[in-house]
Design a protein around this motif. Structure first.
Motif, PDB file in Angstrom:
ATOM      1  N   ASP A  62      46.377   7.835   4.091  1.00 50.40           N
ATOM      2  CA  ASP A  62      47.197   7.901   5.308  1.00 50.40           C
ATOM      3  C   ASP A  62      48.658   8.192   4.982  1.00 50.40           C
ATOM      4  O   ASP A  62      49.339   8.898   5.731  1.00 50.40           O
ATOM      5  N   SER A  63      49.119   7.678   3.867  1.00 55.54           N
ATOM      6  CA  SER A  63      50.537   7.809   3.517  1.00 55.54           C
ATOM      7  C   SER A  63      50.942   9.246   3.184  1.00 55.54           C
ATOM      8  O   SER A  63      52.138   9.562   3.186  1.00 55.54           O
ATOM      9  N   VAL A  64      49.969  10.109   2.894  1.00 53.72           N
ATOM     10  CA  VAL A  64      50.309  11.488   2.513  1.00 53.72           C
ATOM     11  C   VAL A  64      49.738  12.513   3.480  1.00 53.72           C
ATOM     12  O   VAL A  64      50.008  13.712   3.336  1.00 53.72           O
ATOM     13  N   LYS A  65      48.972  12.053   4.448  1.00 50.24           N
ATOM     14  CA  LYS A  65      48.326  12.975   5.379  1.00 50.24           C
ATOM     15  C   LYS A  65      49.371  13.825   6.089  1.00 50.24           C
ATOM     16  O   LYS A  65      50.388  13.310   6.566  1.00 50.24           O
ATOM     17  N   LYS A  87      58.982  11.922  -0.309  1.00 46.54           N
ATOM     18  CA  LYS A  87      59.782  10.743   0.002  1.00 46.54           C
ATOM     19  C   LYS A  87      59.975   9.913  -1.267  1.00 46.54           C
ATOM     20  O   LYS A  87      59.150   9.982  -2.186  1.00 46.54           O
ATOM     21  N   GLU A  89      59.268   6.976  -1.773  1.00 47.47           N
ATOM     22  CA  GLU A  89      58.077   6.146  -2.001  1.00 47.47           C
ATOM     23  C   GLU A  89      56.913   6.908  -2.602  1.00 47.47           C
ATOM     24  O   GLU A  89      55.887   6.305  -2.940  1.00 47.47           O
ATOM     25  N   ASP A  90      57.037   8.214  -2.744  1.00 46.20           N
ATOM     26  CA  ASP A  90      56.018   8.998  -3.445  1.00 46.20           C
ATOM     27  C   ASP A  90      56.224   8.951  -4.959  1.00 46.20           C
ATOM     28  O   ASP A  90      55.381   9.461  -5.711  1.00 46.20           O
TER      29      ASP A  90
END
Length: 126
Positions: A62-65, A87, A89-90
Motif C-alpha cells: 500500500d505504501s508504494v501503490k 519519499k 520514508e522509502d
C-alpha cells in the motif's frame, strides 16, 4: 547456482525517481516469480512489490501503490523496480528475490523466495 545482482540504487531528493534492476543468472528466469523487498534501519524486511513468472500478475504494498512499478524482461533475465515520487520514508536497502517454485502463483511472503540479491541502498533526502 542462481545469482541475483541488484543495481540502480543511490541518493535522490524527495520527489525524484530511481530505477532498480536485478539481473538473474543460473536458472530459467522466465519460469519464476520475482519480488522486491526493502529493509530500513531498525525495521523488519518487508515486501515492496512482486511479479509472477509470466508478468501478468503484480502486487504492491500500500505504501508504494501508484508510485512504484515492477516489471520484467525475460529476454534480459532482469526484473525492474521503477520508483517515482520518492519519499524519505522509502529510504532502505532494497533486495530482489526469486520464487523457489516455477510457474507458481504470485508470492507475497519472503519465506517463499529462495534466492536473494546482495541489496542496493536507496536514500531519499528531504
Amino acid at each position: 547456482q542462481e545469482q541475483l545482482v541488484e543495481s540502480g540504487g543511490g541518493l535522490v531528493q524527495a520527489g525524484g525517481s530511481l530505477r532498480l534492476s536485478c539481473a538473474q543468472s543460473g536458472r530459467t528466469f522466465s519460469e519464476y516469480g520475482m519480488g522486491w523487498f526493502r529493509q530500513a534501519p531498525g525495521k523488519e524486511r518487508s515486501i515492496v512489490a512482486s511479479i509472477n513468472w509470466s508478468g501478468m500478475s503484480t502486487y504492491y504494498a500500500d505504501s508504494v501503490k501508484g508510485r512504484f512499478t515492477i516489471s520484467r524482461d525475460n529476454a534480459k533475465n532482469t526484473v525492474y523496480l521503477q520508483m517515482n515520487s520518492l519519499k524519505p520514508e522509502d529510504t532502505a536497502v532494497y533486495y530482489c528475490a526469486a520464487d523457489e517454485s516455477p510457474y507458481s502463483a504470485l508470492k507475497l511472503n519472503g519465506a517463499a523466495f529462495g534466492s536473494w540479491g546482495q541489496g542496493t541502498q536507496v536514500t531519499v533526502s528531504s
